[in-house]
Design an enzyme around this catalytic site. Sequence first.
Site, PDB file in Angstrom:
ATOM      1  N   ASN A 269      37.297  41.655  24.447  1.00  0.00           N
ATOM      2  CA  ASN A 269      36.971  40.236  24.360  1.00  0.00           C
ATOM      3  C   ASN A 269      37.125  39.663  22.958  1.00  0.00           C
ATOM      4  O   ASN A 269      37.269  38.458  22.798  1.00  0.00           O
ATOM      5  CB  ASN A 269      35.572  39.982  24.919  1.00  0.00           C
ATOM      6  CG  ASN A 269      35.641  39.962  26.426  1.00  0.00           C
ATOM      7  OD1 ASN A 269      36.561  39.357  26.989  1.00  0.00           O
ATOM      8  ND2 ASN A 269      34.718  40.627  27.090  1.00  0.00           N
TER       9      ASN A 269
ATOM     10  N   SER B 247      30.067  42.249  28.728  1.00  0.00           N
ATOM     11  CA  SER B 247      31.345  41.834  28.158  1.00  0.00           C
ATOM     12  C   SER B 247      31.278  41.773  26.642  1.00  0.00           C
ATOM     13  O   SER B 247      32.306  41.770  25.971  1.00  0.00           O
ATOM     14  CB  SER B 247      31.714  40.438  28.659  1.00  0.00           C
ATOM     15  OG  SER B 247      31.789  40.422  30.037  1.00  0.00           O
TER      16      SER B 247
ATOM     17  N   HIS C 279      32.700  49.005  30.574  1.00  0.00           N
ATOM     18  CA  HIS C 279      33.159  47.629  30.733  1.00  0.00           C
ATOM     19  C   HIS C 279      34.388  47.593  31.639  1.00  0.00           C
ATOM     20  O   HIS C 279      35.502  47.892  31.205  1.00  0.00           O
ATOM     21  CB  HIS C 279      33.465  47.045  29.344  1.00  0.00           C
ATOM     22  CG  HIS C 279      33.828  45.607  29.366  1.00  0.00           C
ATOM     23  ND1 HIS C 279      34.559  45.000  28.373  1.00  0.00           N
ATOM     24  CD2 HIS C 279      33.547  44.635  30.261  1.00  0.00           C
ATOM     25  CE1 HIS C 279      34.713  43.730  28.664  1.00  0.00           C
ATOM     26  NE2 HIS C 279      34.118  43.482  29.805  1.00  0.00           N
TER      27      HIS C 279
HETATM   28  N1  CAA Z   1      39.844  41.837  44.369  1.00  0.00           N
HETATM   29  C1  CAA Z   1      40.554  42.869  44.819  1.00  0.00           C
HETATM   30  N2  CAA Z   1      41.903  42.911  44.818  1.00  0.00           N
HETATM   31  C2  CAA Z   1      42.551  41.838  44.357  1.00  0.00           C
HETATM   32  C3  CAA Z   1      41.880  40.704  43.862  1.00  0.00           C
HETATM   33  C4  CAA Z   1      40.459  40.719  43.875  1.00  0.00           C
HETATM   34  N3  CAA Z   1      39.733  39.699  43.422  1.00  0.00           N
HETATM   35  N4  CAA Z   1      42.802  39.796  43.437  1.00  0.00           N
HETATM   36  C5  CAA Z   1      44.005  40.353  43.674  1.00  0.00           C
HETATM   37  N5  CAA Z   1      43.858  41.580  44.217  1.00  0.00           N
HETATM   38  C6  CAA Z   1      44.902  42.513  44.598  1.00  0.00           C
HETATM   39  C7  CAA Z   1      45.777  41.930  45.689  1.00  0.00           C
HETATM   40  O1  CAA Z   1      45.207  42.124  46.944  1.00  0.00           O
HETATM   41  C8  CAA Z   1      47.057  42.703  45.497  1.00  0.00           C
HETATM   42  O2  CAA Z   1      46.898  44.006  46.013  1.00  0.00           O
HETATM   43  P1  CAA Z   1      48.152  44.800  46.651  1.00  0.00           P
HETATM   44  O3  CAA Z   1      49.066  45.101  45.522  1.00  0.00           O
HETATM   45  O4  CAA Z   1      47.515  45.986  47.251  1.00  0.00           O
HETATM   46  O5  CAA Z   1      48.744  43.876  47.627  1.00  0.00           O
HETATM   47  C9  CAA Z   1      47.150  42.852  43.991  1.00  0.00           C
HETATM   48  O6  CAA Z   1      45.805  42.683  43.493  1.00  0.00           O
HETATM   49  C10 CAA Z   1      48.032  41.798  43.395  1.00  0.00           C
HETATM   50  O7  CAA Z   1      47.521  40.538  43.825  1.00  0.00           O
HETATM   51  P2  CAA Z   1      48.419  39.272  44.208  1.00  0.00           P
HETATM   52  O8  CAA Z   1      49.763  39.755  44.690  1.00  0.00           O
HETATM   53  O9  CAA Z   1      47.627  38.381  45.096  1.00  0.00           O
HETATM   54  O10 CAA Z   1      48.524  38.443  42.887  1.00  0.00           O
HETATM   55  P3  CAA Z   1      49.049  38.863  41.494  1.00  0.00           P
HETATM   56  O11 CAA Z   1      50.205  39.807  41.549  1.00  0.00           O
HETATM   57  O12 CAA Z   1      49.193  37.581  40.778  1.00  0.00           O
HETATM   58  O13 CAA Z   1      47.827  39.669  40.844  1.00  0.00           O
HETATM   59  C11 CAA Z   1      45.920  39.721  39.509  1.00  0.00           C
HETATM   60  C12 CAA Z   1      46.558  39.112  40.733  1.00  0.00           C
HETATM   61  C13 CAA Z   1      45.765  41.228  39.735  1.00  0.00           C
HETATM   62  C14 CAA Z   1      44.558  39.085  39.352  1.00  0.00           C
HETATM   63  C15 CAA Z   1      46.873  39.482  38.282  1.00  0.00           C
HETATM   64  O14 CAA Z   1      47.135  38.114  38.173  1.00  0.00           O
HETATM   65  C16 CAA Z   1      46.290  39.963  36.982  1.00  0.00           C
HETATM   66  O15 CAA Z   1      46.383  41.123  36.633  1.00  0.00           O
HETATM   67  N6  CAA Z   1      45.698  39.023  36.223  1.00  0.00           N
HETATM   68  C17 CAA Z   1      45.071  39.329  34.934  1.00  0.00           C
HETATM   69  C18 CAA Z   1      43.692  39.845  35.179  1.00  0.00           C
HETATM   70  C19 CAA Z   1      43.010  40.181  33.894  1.00  0.00           C
HETATM   71  O16 CAA Z   1      43.493  39.977  32.806  1.00  0.00           O
HETATM   72  N7  CAA Z   1      41.807  40.719  34.040  1.00  0.00           N
HETATM   73  C20 CAA Z   1      40.952  41.027  32.916  1.00  0.00           C
HETATM   74  C21 CAA Z   1      40.017  39.889  32.690  1.00  0.00           C
HETATM   75  S1  CAA Z   1      38.933  40.187  31.334  1.00  0.00           S
HETATM   76  C22 CAA Z   1      37.615  40.933  32.039  1.00  0.00           C
HETATM   77  O17 CAA Z   1      37.481  41.075  33.212  1.00  0.00           O
HETATM   78  C23 CAA Z   1      36.599  41.432  31.107  1.00  0.00           C
HETATM   79  C24 CAA Z   1      35.672  40.488  30.504  1.00  0.00           C
HETATM   80  O18 CAA Z   1      34.724  40.923  29.892  1.00  0.00           O
HETATM   81  C25 CAA Z   1      35.839  39.042  30.543  1.00  0.00           C
END
Ligand code: CAA
Length: 286
Positions: A177, A106, A127
């Site tokens: 990040n 990250s 990443h």
């Molecule tokens: N694994 C696999 N699939 C997942 C999941 C997981 N942990 N969490 C959610 N999903 C899938 C769901 O099953 C759903 O799939 P379908 O469309 O096929 O039904 C889809 O994602 C949407 O999920 P939900 O309807 O349950 O919930 P949501 O619409 O609120 O989406 C989310 C959940 C995708 C996590 C959304 O809230 C989101 O995009 N959040 C932001 C995530 C983000 O910013 N990530 C980057 C983080 S930074 C990083 O990772 C890098 C680092 O170095 C720190």
Amino acid sequence: MGSGIAHVLALAGIDVDLVDVERGVLDRAVASVSSELRRQVAKGKLTETEASAALSRIRPSTDLRVAAGAGVVVEAATEDVGLKLDIFANVGEIASSDAILASNTSAISITRLASAVPRPDRVIGMHFMNPVPVMQLVEVIRGLQTSDATADHTTALCRDLGKTPVTVNDYPGFVSNRVLMPMINEAVYCVMEGVAEPGAVDQIMKLGMAHPMGPLRLADLIGLDVCLAILKVLQRDLGDPKYRPCPLLARMVAAGRLGRKSGQGFHDYGAKEPSPAAARARQAAG
Ligand code: CAA
């Protein structure tokens, strides 16, 4: 994130050796990929045959020597530079000299990781974003010595996975990040200084700024220990006090409240036994 990366590679038809030092971690990783694939079948996004073919492409192992047969190695260990350097030094000896050695780090310098292997031109950052099967982006990070051939091969692989690669240069926190963590840190300061409760901070960013989830729920998803480690890299390597991790974040990690993976962070995810990850993070924070 290793299981998510294995998931997307296997779905793209690529054989994956999934390596961890603990058998229990591997069992949980395979179970999580399996349940996610089943969910995709239930939703009609995959056939049973595609899902079981993908699962059969993932071979769990506790022996790093399987890297000898790999064309690409993706390291996704804890954000600990010493640990990652050890892994790169070992993989550098085991893997074929033309294998690409990628890190899912990250924030840790790709150039520094590359210094541990005989072919630094074959080292690159890949990443992925959490949750890996869902997020479109792979931030591809070129170290000082990464070759054009390595960068081209890596971006082509990202596209084969159905992802969009965006290439940046090696610099603390890269782009993702460096921009994301100050927002999360500021959200934690809002809680510490009593400006608002976590739920209110999240609602403001979700409803007011159209973020898919609020910064504190996102920090819980990423892992508070990971957020703290990234902020420390930004603070140390950019030398600017604006990246100082909020003391409340450090306290949460010291208490083993790491977010979703430990069952509690800024939000509650149901009680869990203190996990080995929580114990390790407490030790590191202490
Ligand atoms: N694994 C696999 N699939 C997942 C999941 C997981 N942990 N969490 C959610 N999903 C899938 C769901 O099953 C759903 O799939 P379908 O469309 O096929 O039904 C889809 O994602 C949407 O999920 P939900 O309807 O349950 O919930 P949501 O619409 O609120 O989406 C989310 C959940 C995708 C996590 C959304 O809230 C989101 O995009 N959040 C932001 C995530 C983000 O910013 N990530 C980057 C983080 S930074 C990083 O990772 C890098 C680092 O170095 C720190």
